[in-house]
Design an enzyme around this catalytic site. Sequence first.
Site, PDB file in Angstrom:
ATOM      1  N   ASP A 231       9.453  -2.963   1.723  1.00 55.72           N
ATOM      2  CA  ASP A 231       8.983  -2.064   2.782  1.00 55.72           C
ATOM      3  C   ASP A 231      10.093  -1.186   3.355  1.00 55.72           C
ATOM      4  OD1 ASP A 231       6.573  -3.241   2.384  1.00 55.72           O
ATOM      5  OD2 ASP A 231       6.444  -4.253   4.313  1.00 55.72           O
ATOM      6  N   GLU A 337      -0.169   1.612   4.280  1.00 54.89           N
ATOM      7  CA  GLU A 337      -1.019   0.436   4.465  1.00 54.89           C
ATOM      8  C   GLU A 337      -1.281   0.138   5.938  1.00 54.89           C
ATOM      9  OE1 GLU A 337      -1.029  -4.199   2.844  1.00 54.89           O
ATOM     10  OE2 GLU A 337       0.848  -3.097   3.022  1.00 54.89           O
ATOM     11  N   GLY A 444       4.321  -3.090  -7.523  1.00 48.60           N
ATOM     12  CA  GLY A 444       5.709  -2.692  -7.300  1.00 48.60           C
ATOM     13  C   GLY A 444       6.651  -3.816  -6.934  1.00 48.60           C
TER      14      GLY A 444
END
Length: 569
Positions: A231, A337, A444
């Site tokens: 992230d 997201e 990913g």
Amino acid sequence: MAAATLSLLNNGELASSVKSPGTGRYAAVYSEVQNSRLDHPLPLPSVLGSPFKVVDGPPSSAAGHPEEIAKLFPSLYGQPCVSLVPDDSGDVAMNQILKIGVVLSGGQAPGGHNVISGIFDYLQTHCKGSTMYGFRGGPAGVMKGKYVVLTPEFIYPYRNQGGFDMICSGRDKIETPEQFKQAEETAKKLDLDGLVVIGGDDSNTNACLLAENFRSKNLKTRVIGCPKTIDGDLKSKEVPTSFGFDTACKIYAEMIGNVMIDARSTGKYYHFVRLMGRAASHITLECALQTHPNVTLIGEEVFAKKLTLKNVTDYIADVVCKRAESGYNYGVILIPEGLIDFIPEVQQLIAELNEILAHDVVDEAGVWKKKLTPQCLELFELLPLAIQEQLLLERDPHGNVQVAKIETEKMLIQMVETELDQRKQKGAYNAQFKGQSHFFGYEGRCGLPSNFDSTYCYALGYGAGSLLQSGKTGLISSVGNLAAPVEEWTVGGTALTALMDVERRHGKFKPVIKKAMVELEGAPFKKFASKREEWALNNRYINPGPIQFVGPVANKVNHTLLLELGVDA
């Protein structure tokens, strides 16, 4: 150039056909690309290739509420960040025999195996005869004493490979007195000199708590963290990036680029792509910089501008209408997201629904709706029926709305479709709109790490080993100057308490490493903002293709990192 040496078997031959014991990895059945990565040489920062010493910096503070952090970490607060510098004095203590544990914590990120390899190789080179334990299944392995002794043969099939399956990860936390006691018992049983926690912000917060606990109990076990999360929200001035972000973004960017070419080829679809990133929108921003989509929603901007769901819908519909005027009835839209968490009115609606449904049953006549405030009722009625049902029917064990399960991309397709139908009736839009939804997430997390992540992770692990050998605890391994050649990278350790703030939970202050959100005044966002209008109305698509391991772009670093370091990407 200092380079990593390949692990050898006892007979001196490379373990090319070795199965890693107890895990099921056979290098013999790897693809040609995987096998080529096994033997990929990893350069090290020059400071790690020669005698060095660890130098303390000035006392550290905290990211926020230093007085509370000082109370929570009386043994660790204020300790300095450290740097490794060359040392020609000959006084460096080498060949200590150490017992070191390593644990993977939280979600997977490309490069984790190389952190472990880096620690292992450091011990093999500088602390011959040392033992390294890999705790299985995350922090639960530490508490339950489940581990495997790591050897050259065990580690070899995982070098430069994706995944966390060497020892596997977990999301357990060591936070209650009983759990701390279990960790203490494991540390004593194995006579651990050190433990490396490879994880994100929560995991490194727990690593700091564990370091404080061990020190307060006079245990010799020292704890060092390593920054992991795709992230990209665990970073600071001293910790420029978390590992895995570079690889994950390149994987997603390839997929987005493919979708862009598909959109252009058919000429009739708008692809709504939701990307991982529950809190910060770094992945979405980086993928936009790599591929140039028509619309990119950045959660932090939505929040700062206090945009409503209707505002977001109208913005997308406006772009669709303007592109239709140019004959473009297709496009690509990127969505983080965590978008819903950035829209205050949606959060208010969810809060009201949680309160109402805790005491009432949803009746078909809709009488329950009268308990919603007018603003929330209006928003609820605006939502597509499928999303309304999701909000009402899918609850967690505590009875709350499961926000993470809301498929934002599908919701936005339906809302944009409704808005465009209304515009058609008014004569403001006369084209065809067809939406296709995608979620790029788990794809990913475990890909073959990029050259950057492979090298960065190896240096993080090597650095963690050096910090433990130097007797340090409560630090996170830090590798800097990342825009320079690898040989010029800096290595050190950042005080975990320096990254911390507190949150008030259940009437008590709880330490947290603050997530690094997208900064709207930062260079990456500013570059994106300067280009998005052009990208919206024209087709400036870039298809970066698969990650390259050789060739002119093999060592290219992501735009976000370079821009944050002041290098024009």
